[in-house]
Design an enzyme around this catalytic site. Structure first.
Site, mmCIF file in Angstrom:
data_model
loop_
_atom_site.group_PDB
_atom_site.id
_atom_site.type_symbol
_atom_site.label_atom_id
_atom_site.label_comp_id
_atom_site.label_asym_id
_atom_site.label_seq_id
_atom_site.Cartn_x
_atom_site.Cartn_y
_atom_site.Cartn_z
ATOM 1 N N LYS A 9 0.834 -1.199 0.000
ATOM 2 C CA LYS A 9 0.000 0.000 0.000
ATOM 3 C C LYS A 9 0.875 1.257 0.000
ATOM 4 C CE LYS A 9 -3.702 -2.428 2.542
ATOM 5 N NZ LYS A 9 -4.628 -2.354 3.710
ATOM 6 N N TYR A 49 -12.203 -2.579 -2.974
ATOM 7 C CA TYR A 49 -12.744 -2.629 -1.610
ATOM 8 C C TYR A 49 -14.273 -2.604 -1.576
ATOM 9 C CZ TYR A 49 -8.082 -2.217 0.496
ATOM 10 O OH TYR A 49 -6.793 -2.453 0.906
ATOM 11 N N THR A 91 -5.042 -7.915 10.680
ATOM 12 C CA THR A 91 -5.323 -6.546 10.215
ATOM 13 C C THR A 91 -4.857 -5.496 11.227
ATOM 14 O OG1 THR A 91 -7.314 -7.520 9.265
ATOM 15 C CG2 THR A 91 -7.153 -5.119 9.220
ATOM 16 N N ASN A 112 -1.513 -0.278 7.399
ATOM 17 C CA ASN A 112 -1.017 -1.630 7.660
ATOM 18 C C ASN A 112 -0.260 -2.254 6.493
ATOM 19 O OD1 ASN A 112 -3.125 -2.317 6.024
ATOM 20 N ND2 ASN A 112 -4.366 -3.295 7.604
ATOM 21 N N GLU A 126 -9.462 -10.202 -7.679
ATOM 22 C CA GLU A 126 -8.497 -9.110 -7.535
ATOM 23 C C GLU A 126 -7.417 -9.182 -8.621
ATOM 24 O OE1 GLU A 126 -7.384 -9.582 -3.412
ATOM 25 O OE2 GLU A 126 -9.377 -8.938 -2.731
HETATM 26 O O1 CDP Z 1 -6.442 -6.190 4.938
HETATM 27 P P1 CDP Z 1 -7.228 -7.211 5.709
HETATM 28 O O2 CDP Z 1 -7.854 -8.270 4.850
HETATM 29 O O3 CDP Z 1 -6.416 -7.790 6.835
HETATM 30 O O4 CDP Z 1 -8.407 -6.421 6.456
HETATM 31 P P2 CDP Z 1 -9.934 -6.131 6.041
HETATM 32 O O5 CDP Z 1 -10.768 -6.372 7.247
HETATM 33 O O6 CDP Z 1 -10.309 -6.840 4.784
HETATM 34 O O7 CDP Z 1 -9.935 -4.561 5.795
HETATM 35 C C1 CDP Z 1 -9.403 -4.027 4.599
HETATM 36 C C2 CDP Z 1 -8.577 -2.821 4.944
HETATM 37 O O8 CDP Z 1 -9.425 -1.790 5.465
HETATM 38 C C3 CDP Z 1 -7.525 -3.027 6.049
HETATM 39 O O9 CDP Z 1 -6.350 -3.636 5.602
HETATM 40 C C4 CDP Z 1 -7.295 -1.604 6.503
HETATM 41 O O10 CDP Z 1 -6.454 -0.923 5.570
HETATM 42 C C5 CDP Z 1 -8.699 -1.013 6.390
HETATM 43 N N1 CDP Z 1 -9.377 -1.048 7.700
HETATM 44 C C6 CDP Z 1 -9.299 0.076 8.514
HETATM 45 O O11 CDP Z 1 -8.659 1.065 8.143
HETATM 46 N N2 CDP Z 1 -9.916 0.076 9.743
HETATM 47 C C7 CDP Z 1 -10.614 -0.999 10.151
HETATM 48 N N3 CDP Z 1 -11.211 -0.986 11.346
HETATM 49 C C8 CDP Z 1 -10.699 -2.136 9.346
HETATM 50 C C9 CDP Z 1 -10.069 -2.129 8.108
#
Ligand code: CDP
Ligand code: MG
Length: 147
Positions: A9, A49, A91, A112, A126
């Site tokens: 990212k 997303y 995450t 992250n 994707e």
């Molecule tokens: O990336 P990952 O699959 O681990 O997490 P996700 O639950 O699919 O969420 C996608 C992305 O949204 C995360 O990697 C974060 O960049 C963002 N996110 C966030 O900013 N705050 C949260 N509470 C949850 C997700």
């Protein structure tokens, strides 16, 4: 063999972590089959997303992911989807196991560093969003028999 979509990212790019992250994946024995340094437009970010639309973090997430260049990749390997999710870590940086990318470098959930597909269906979806079939390079990864 299984394929997944990974993307460093904008925070990972700005922090100079492309090399380190790619190196971790190479050392694991995974096979790189496509890579692209690019900047997402809003349309691609929203498509990527889509399942998060409506969540409280959605608008900041779209703003963040389009805020600078990313490094999009396709990697191949046995069980590569689960393996790369494990290497990336949870995450939330606090929940990520020590030694994972997010534990080692991330402080906040919204910065992250890396995206990784979470299922075979999402990986396929994707990969198609970011790469054409011709951009996926099919070649023999000669070290595979040692891994
Ligand atoms: O990336 P990952 O699959 O681990 O997490 P996700 O639950 O699919 O969420 C996608 C992305 O949204 C995360 O990697 C974060 O960049 C963002 N996110 C966030 O900013 N705050 C949260 N509470 C949850 C997700
Ligand atoms: Mg996800």
């Amino acid at each position: 063999m299984e394929q997944t979509f990974l993307m460093i990212k904008p925070d990972g790019v700005q922090r100079g972590l492309i090399g380190d992250i790619v190196s971790r994946l190479e050392r694991k024995g995974l096979q790189l089959t496509a890579a692209k340094f690019m900047r997402l437009d809003r349309k691609l970010a929203e498509a990527h997303y889509a399942e998060h639309a409506g969540r409280p973090y959605y608008d900041p997430l779209i703003a963040f992911i389009t805020s600078g260049p990313v490094f999009a990749m396709v990697w191949r390997g046995d069980g590569v989807i689960a393996l790369t999710r494990a290497l990336i870590g949870k995450t939330d940086a606090l929940q990520a196991a020590p030694g994972t990318i997010r534990s080692d470098y991330a402080v906040h959930t919204n910065f992250n560093l890396i995206h990784g597909s979470d299922s075979a269906e999402n990986a396929e979806r994707e990969i198609k969003l970011y790469f054409t079939q011709e951009e996926l390079v099919d070649y023999e990864h000669t070290i595979q028999r040692w891994i």
